[in-house]
Scaffold this active site. Structure first.
Site, PDB file in Angstrom:
ATOM      1  NE  ARG A 325      43.241  21.952  30.796  1.00  0.00           N
ATOM      2  CZ  ARG A 325      43.376  20.907  31.629  1.00  0.00           C
ATOM      3  NH1 ARG A 325      44.263  20.962  32.615  1.00  0.00           N
ATOM      4  NH2 ARG A 325      42.639  19.839  31.494  1.00  0.00           N
ATOM      5  CD  GLU A 727      48.518  19.811  28.719  1.00  0.00           C
ATOM      6  OE1 GLU A 727      48.026  20.634  27.929  1.00  0.00           O
ATOM      7  OE2 GLU A 727      47.844  19.096  29.469  1.00  0.00           O
TER       8      GLU A 727
END
Length: 774
Positions: A325, A727
């Protein structure tokens, strides 16, 4: 509009929905503030409950050649002392069960704090005191602590990209090269790691665990005890924070509690002391970033070559997904015509790093914004102009991993914040201030966020829910998501209440349990609401379909003439309560319970070929931060923050704004005050609030304004056209780091400050001295 003592928060207008989109308070808020919200340590302990404490070797790397536990066993009040020999099944708590992360170490020690044995005693104090009586004989080796010394990897190198890197670099008019460090971060959840296991009959085990992933805890406990998963039930009603630290690393403590309960036949609880928690559990991955960039004289990127070197710790844990990621977000909001993104996952003799809010994305975005600053300061341009010029736009719309950027909100969102924050007027004022001020320097930065939403491990993009409609019209909701303060339970309950047209008081929110909804994914990747609310909606639709069929048969009224609203069911010209309808359906033997399910559509990712669509959609945001630094001491103050963030059509604006505010502050803390320090012996020296500084109330700027960007929501079929909010806001805090860089850059135009993260006073002072020496 909601007001607070630090500024203003703008609330959007709601539409005509009865429950969804309303700024309802957190379902546990009154219990949170009165102290009546029950966490695991508040659960009444069954009679005879025993308590556990960990014991670990006094080295960070080496072998245990002798372990004398006689004094531990002889300590008054100790019931048992358990080692790896006592585990009947797999001695492994790694997420993949690949054997690289033992619940109890055997001979080899790979980091300081690795648990070797556990003491089971009548009280926690006795267990902790007894654990200190162990006598180790060890052969120590020099530990590998710093990234610069790391050679071994927990996984092979991995890269993706496009174009001729060397050719593009050779041809680029502007060539830049640099390295910098990005620090890790301690989760610092208010409730530490804790588990309580209660043995049942026939080898069953009931486990209360403060975990974001109950199904994984169930799975690992079953493997350790060598029993089927069906014999283990895991429950969690709420956590006092998680932030990723309880996704994989809650499992070890649940396994040890269950092992002790299995051995003693008595309930057993394990609650880590704050110091032990910080020493024994993983952090956000820290990185050394090495990059080369080629650009035009106007600052338009032509080629980017970046190596992301991650400290993973002693084992893999979740480092594959986390660092992948980082790669996915190393572009942030910018188009790279030619690029190579390379990662090395380095093994060190430190605790195994793990998931943390953003899951690697923040580190990738920090690199992207650092690079933008580097180009801007070298060319003598304002960083915002360089950022805007390189945004994804037009046919420059494919990421380095090949996914097309759709529903691109970067230009309108940034333009709105640019205007509402008075960016250019403040830039002029700051330039004038810095020209007159010799010691204090101000900085300003406006940075964007483009964050992909979905698990990049495809199988995790699924969720289940269990819904019961009772004869009195009340509803009981259970799903696989876990509540850690983020308001997930409330949002999913709002969806159910909306679908049945009832007040929130009619929907009972129940604890997450593996025997109600099985095989669940972790509550992570900002997907908790996206997945679980959709599963709950599916359950609502199943029950309502049965009711529609029943209504058609009983009253000959088609479903398009039936509506559930205002605590009533309107059937043509007939009105009744939901309770009356439910009771009538029950009499006719209509099933009023349903298991809902959802899997995210359209996504696919082939890691070997580095191609596909790993994200269902992107969430966008931007923040503008202003800071003042003292060039004599390195001290820094955040003066003003303006945030504009995209959550689609919000399910609950109050909850979403709270997540944005908290995420920003947590990101700001990571990049400014939160510094992890290990000594040469591999011991974590910042293992308590006295040595590790998280942001406090006084660190929040006086002017802190958060607004939700108004849009029609994503083109994709998300829950009520909302977007994830867990997030993405954390990365808004990068604007503070860039503002600090901007303040330091004012000391010598044309020179990029050598500033590492976190930008502590010491780091700022080093960068300032570097500028004066440049």
């Amino acid at each position: 509009m909601l007001q607070n003592n630090k500024g203003a928060t703008a609330m959007p207008a709601t539409d005509d929905l009865a429950v969804v989109r309303k700024p309802l308070p957190h379902d546990s808020a009154p219990r949170h503030v009165t102290g009546s919200a029950a966490y695991i340590d508040d659960i009444r302990e069954p009679a005879g409950t025993l308590h556990l404490a960990p014991g670990y070797a006094p080295i960070a790397r080496g072998r245990i050649t002798g372990l004398d536990l006689e004094a531990v066993r002889a300590f008054p009040g100790v019931v048992a002392v358990l080692t790896a020999d006592d585990i009947p099944g797999a001695n492994d708590v790694s997420p993949k069960l690949i054997g690289d992360d033992p619940a109890l170490a055997v001979d080899e020690v790979r980091f300081y704090g690795q648990v070797v044995f556990v003491v089971v005693a009548n009280t926690r104090d006795i267990a902790r005191r007894a654990a200190k009586k162990a006598k180790f004989t060890t052969v120590a080796e020099p530990p590998v602590i710093d990234l610069a010394d790391a050679v071994d990897t927990v996984l092979p190198e991995y890269s993706f990209g496009r174009g001729d890197i060397e050719g593009a670099l050779a041809a680029a008019p502007l060539k830049l090269e640099a390295s910098f460090r990005i620090g890790g971060q301690e989760h610092f959840y208010l409730e530490g790691q804790i588990a309580m296991a209660v043995p049942g009959e026939a080898g069953e085990m009931f486990v209360y665990s403060s975990t974001q992933h109950p199904s994984e805890v169930q799975h690992l406990v079953a493997h350790a005890l060598h029993v089927p998963s069906s014999a283990v039930t895991v429950e969690i009603r709420r956590m006092g924070g998680g932030f990723g630290g309880k996704e994989s690393q809650a499992s070890q403590w649940a396994v040890l509690a269950a092992l002790a309960a299995w051995k003693t036949g008595r309930p057993c609880k394990m609650r880590l002391d704050r110091d032990d928690d910080m020493i024994m559990t993983g952090k956000r991955h820290d990185f050394r970033v090495d990059y080369r960039v080629g650009a035009s004289p106007e600052g338009l990127l032509e080629v980017v070559d970046v190596a992301l070197n991650a400290r993973c710790g002693h084992s893999e844990d979740l480092s594959m997904g986390v660092v992948d990621r980082t790669m996915f977000h190393s572009d942030n909001s910018y188009f790279y015509p030619s690029c190579r993104v390379l990662t090395r996952r380095l093994r060190t003799n430190t605790v195994s790093n793990t998931a943390f809010r953003g899951f690697g994305g923040p580190q990738g975005m920090t690199f992207a914004e650092r690079m933008m600053d580097h180009v801007a300061y070298t060319l003598g341009k304002d960083p915002l102009e360089i950022r805007k010029a390189n945004f994804y736009q037009g046919d420059r719309d494919h990421t380095p991993y090949g996914m097309k950027v759709e529903d691109n909100l970067l230009q309108p969102l940034v333009a709105q914040l640019e205007a509402s924050s008075d960016y250019w007027a403040r830039r002029e004022a700051i330039t004038a201030f810095n020209a007159e001020s010799r010691i204090l320097k101000k900085g300003l930065a406006l940075t964007p966020v483009k964050f992909g939403i979905s698990f990049t491990l495809m199988m995790l993009n699924q969720a289940g829910a269990l819904l019961h409609l009772y004869r009195d019209g009340s509803l009981n909701l259970n799903h696989g998501g876990t509540e850690m303060g983020q308001g997930l339970f409330l949002k999913v309950a709002q969806v159910v209440a909306e679908e049945f047209g009832v007040d929130m008081g009619k929907v009972a929110i129940t604890a997450t349990r593996t025997d109600k909804v099985p095989n669940t994914s972790p509550t992570a990747a900002s997907s908790g609401t996206d997945l679980n609310a959709m599963a709950a909606l599916n359950a609502c639709n199943i029950i309502k379909d049965r009711l529609y069929t029943f209504i058609e048969e009983k009253w000959q009224v088609r479903r398009n003439q039936v509506s559930f609203r205002d605590n009533q069911v309107i059937i043509g010209n007939h009105v009744m309560s939901l309770a009356e309808l439910a009771n009538a359906a029950y009499v006719e033997r209509v099933q009023l319970s349903a298991a809902g399910f959802y899997k995210t559509p359209k996504i696919a990712w082939n890691r070997d070929k580095a191609e596909g669509r790993p994200f269902f959609y992107f969430a966008y945001g931007a923040s503008c931060s202003e800071v003042t630094i003292d060039t004599m001491t390195g001290e820094m103050k955040v003066d003003r923050v303006d945030v504009l963030h995209d959550v689609g059509k919000s399910l609950n604006p109050a909850i979403d704004i709270g997540q944005i505010e908290g995420g920003f502050v947590q990101g700001m803390g990571w990049l400014t005050t939160e510094e992890l320090v290990w000594d040469k012996q591999g011991r974590l020296r910042t293992h308590a609030p006295s040595t590790y500084k998280i942001p406090a109330a006084s660190d929040i700027p006086e002017h802190f304004r958060v607004e939700l960007f108004q849009s029609e929501g994503p083109r994709e079929d998300t829950i009520f056209k909302s977007k994830a909010v867990g997030e993405p806001p954390l990365m808004l805090g990068i604007s503070v780091f860039c503002a600090i860089t901007n303040a330091i850059a004012s000391l010598k135009p044309g020179v990029m400050p050598a500033l590492d993260a976190p930008a502590t006073p010491e780091a700022i002072l080093r960068a300032v001295r570097g500028m004066t020496a440049a």
